[in-house]
Design an enzyme around this catalytic site. Structure first.
Site, PDB file in Angstrom:
ATOM      1  CD  GLU A 202      -3.002  -1.103   2.264  1.00 56.96           C
ATOM      2  OE1 GLU A 202      -2.932  -0.225   3.137  1.00 56.96           O
ATOM      3  OE2 GLU A 202      -3.920  -1.944   2.229  1.00 56.96           O
TER       4      GLU A 202
ATOM      5  CD  GLU B 121      -4.425  -7.941   1.822  1.00 61.97           C
ATOM      6  OE1 GLU B 121      -5.280  -7.181   2.315  1.00 61.97           O
ATOM      7  OE2 GLU B 121      -3.199  -7.720   1.926  1.00 61.97           O
TER       8      GLU B 121
HETATM    9  C1  XIL Z   1      -6.035  -5.800   8.301  1.00 64.05           C
HETATM   10  C2  XIL Z   1      -6.418  -6.895   9.261  1.00 64.05           C
HETATM   11  O1  XIL Z   1      -7.324  -7.759   8.647  1.00 64.05           O
HETATM   12  C3  XIL Z   1      -7.031  -6.273  10.476  1.00 64.05           C
HETATM   13  O2  XIL Z   1      -7.344  -7.267  11.424  1.00 64.05           O
HETATM   14  C4  XIL Z   1      -6.058  -5.256  11.060  1.00 64.05           C
HETATM   15  O3  XIL Z   1      -6.597  -4.599  12.109  1.00 64.05           O
HETATM   16  C5  XIL Z   1      -5.695  -4.225  10.019  1.00 64.05           C
HETATM   17  O4  XIL Z   1      -5.171  -4.868   8.907  1.00 64.05           O
HETATM   18  N1  XIL Z   1      -4.809  -4.411   3.624  1.00 64.05           N
HETATM   19  C6  XIL Z   1      -3.804  -5.194   4.093  1.00 64.05           C
HETATM   20  C7  XIL Z   1      -4.038  -6.024   5.283  1.00 64.05           C
HETATM   21  O5  XIL Z   1      -2.738  -5.285   3.485  1.00 64.05           O
HETATM   22  O6  XIL Z   1      -2.884  -6.192   6.052  1.00 64.05           O
HETATM   23  C8  XIL Z   1      -5.145  -5.454   6.135  1.00 64.05           C
HETATM   24  O7  XIL Z   1      -5.385  -6.349   7.198  1.00 64.05           O
HETATM   25  C9  XIL Z   1      -6.376  -5.220   5.306  1.00 64.05           C
HETATM   26  C10 XIL Z   1      -6.101  -4.228   4.230  1.00 64.05           C
END
Ligand code: XIL
Length: 370
Positions: A161, A276
């Site tokens: 990100e 994801e």
């Molecule tokens: C999220 C987790 O799912 C949550 O439990 C945590 O609080 C925050 O992070 N993008 C990503 C992930 O790359 O690491 C994130 O995961 C969701 C969005």
């Protein structure tokens, strides 16, 4: 109406799917892992060590449907090293041990995540003028973490990100202590460090907000492609793009535009990982069956495009069952206005396959052989 809406069991759904695919009867026991393996693809999900400890049935469901797992939080820098020099690796080690025990591959997520609050506070507070000290801290972190799991990680999200439309730079880069100190070449530093620490891992740039046909995401795709071209031109060892795929029901998806975007990534010689996948259903009406159908439909349209691109090797969902989704965590901002739990994942809270499971299975089945 799909078979699941008729209230059939997951096993019968599998049998139906096997029949559709012209597979023999024993295929009734196929898992997503089996279906993916047959195509030369990998399917997996994100997990937390607490789920492995407290929910044996869930852990078994993960082991059954998955070929690869990733830590949802426990390999993140701010989680591992909240204070400088004190590394908490218990959760990460537990997930790595589960993967080894179950014969699953492991993804690493994420070495550097420059979002506010996702770098350790002591890094965010680093004076950008002290470039040398900051570089040493970055190098030590990567050598330590990627070195610890060397040889066991199939792919590392090296940078996560790093593009942010809201930061309003023409190159799209997210403002952070790293950008302030080094400019864009912080990518060069961290990708080279990751390559040195674990030469066998596929090195990934991972991001969100690329999937839908809405203006800021269209712009972000162009900014990502431009960034990748510059990285390749400088010889930075980025090997794949991770597309998070936190989809939103109700947001437009354009198969042609997205296919063209994936083809541009592939043309740069990069692999693609869907890292994801889940679906935010806040825009949908309450009825669960209606929601499940709309979610499955979006997932199928999205995955048909992703998996038709041969550069796509891996597909992970962000959790496997709805009750373990980040969207349903108390206090999290992604809750529905009607108070009902979101239904973002392939299995329901009874670990039964939903239409989204069938959509994933169908999309993998329809994909060209790798
Ligand atoms: C999220 C987790 O799912 C949550 O439990 C945590 O609080 C925050 O992070 N993008 C990503 C992930 O790359 O690491 C994130 O995961 C969701 C969005």
């Amino acid at each position: 109406m799909g078979p699941l809406e008729h209230g059939l069991t997951r096993r019968r759904t599998l049998a139906g799917l096997a029949a559709l695919a012209g597979l023999p009867a024993r295929a009734a026991t196929l898992s997503l892992a089996d279906i993916a393996r047959a195509k030369g693809l990998q399917f997996g999900t994100a997990i937390a060590s607490r789920q492995l400890r407290d929910d044996a049935a869930y852990a078994a469901a993960v082991a059954r449907d998955c070929m690869v797992v990733v830590a949802e939080a426990e390999m993140k820098w701010h989680v591992i090293e909240p204070e400088r020099g004190t590394r908490r690796l218990g959760g990460a080690d537990a997930i790595a041990a589960f993967a080894a025990r179950q014969g699953l591959a492991l993804r690493g997520h994420a070495l550097v995540w420059p979002l506010a609050g996702r770098l350790p506070k002591w890094i965010e507070a680093w004076p950008p003028a002290d470039k040398g000290g900051l570089e040493q801290a970055l190098l030590a972190h990567i050598a330590d973490l990627a070195g610890r799991y060397k040889g066991r990680i199939a792919s590392w999200d090296v940078v996560n990100e790093a593009l942010e439309a809201r930061d309003q730079r023409s190159d799209g880069l997210r403002r952070s202590v790293l950008l302030d100190a080094f400019g864009e070449p912080y990518f060069d530093i961290v990708f080279r460090a990751a390559a040195a620490a674990d030469p066998g891992a596929r090195l990934v740039y991972n991001d969100y907000g690329l999937e839908h046909e809405i203006p800021w995401q269209i712009a972000k795709r162009a900014q990502l492609l431009a960034l990748l071209e510059r990285l390749r031109a400088r010889g930075v060892p980025v090997q794949a793009v991770g597309i998070q795929a936190h989809l939103k029901a109700g947001d437009a998806f354009d198969a042609r535009a997205f296919a063209a975007f994936l083809a541009r990534i592939a043309a740069l010689g990069l692999a693609i990982e869907i890292t994801e996948l889940d679906v935010d259903d806040r825009a949908l009406a309450a009825d669960a069956a209606v929601r499940d159908r709309a979610i499955a439909d979006l997932v199928r349209r999205f995955l048909d495009v992703c998996l038709a691109e041969r550069a796509t090797r891996v597909l992970l969902t962000w959790g496997l069952a709805d009750h373990h989704s980040w969207m349903n965590r108390p206090g999290w901002s992604r809750s529905r206005a009607d108070g009902k739990p979101q239904r973002p994942l392939p299995l329901d809270r009874n670990l039964q396959g939903k239409p989204m499971w069938t959509a994933i299975a169908g999309a993998i089945n329809a994909a060209p052989q790798r």
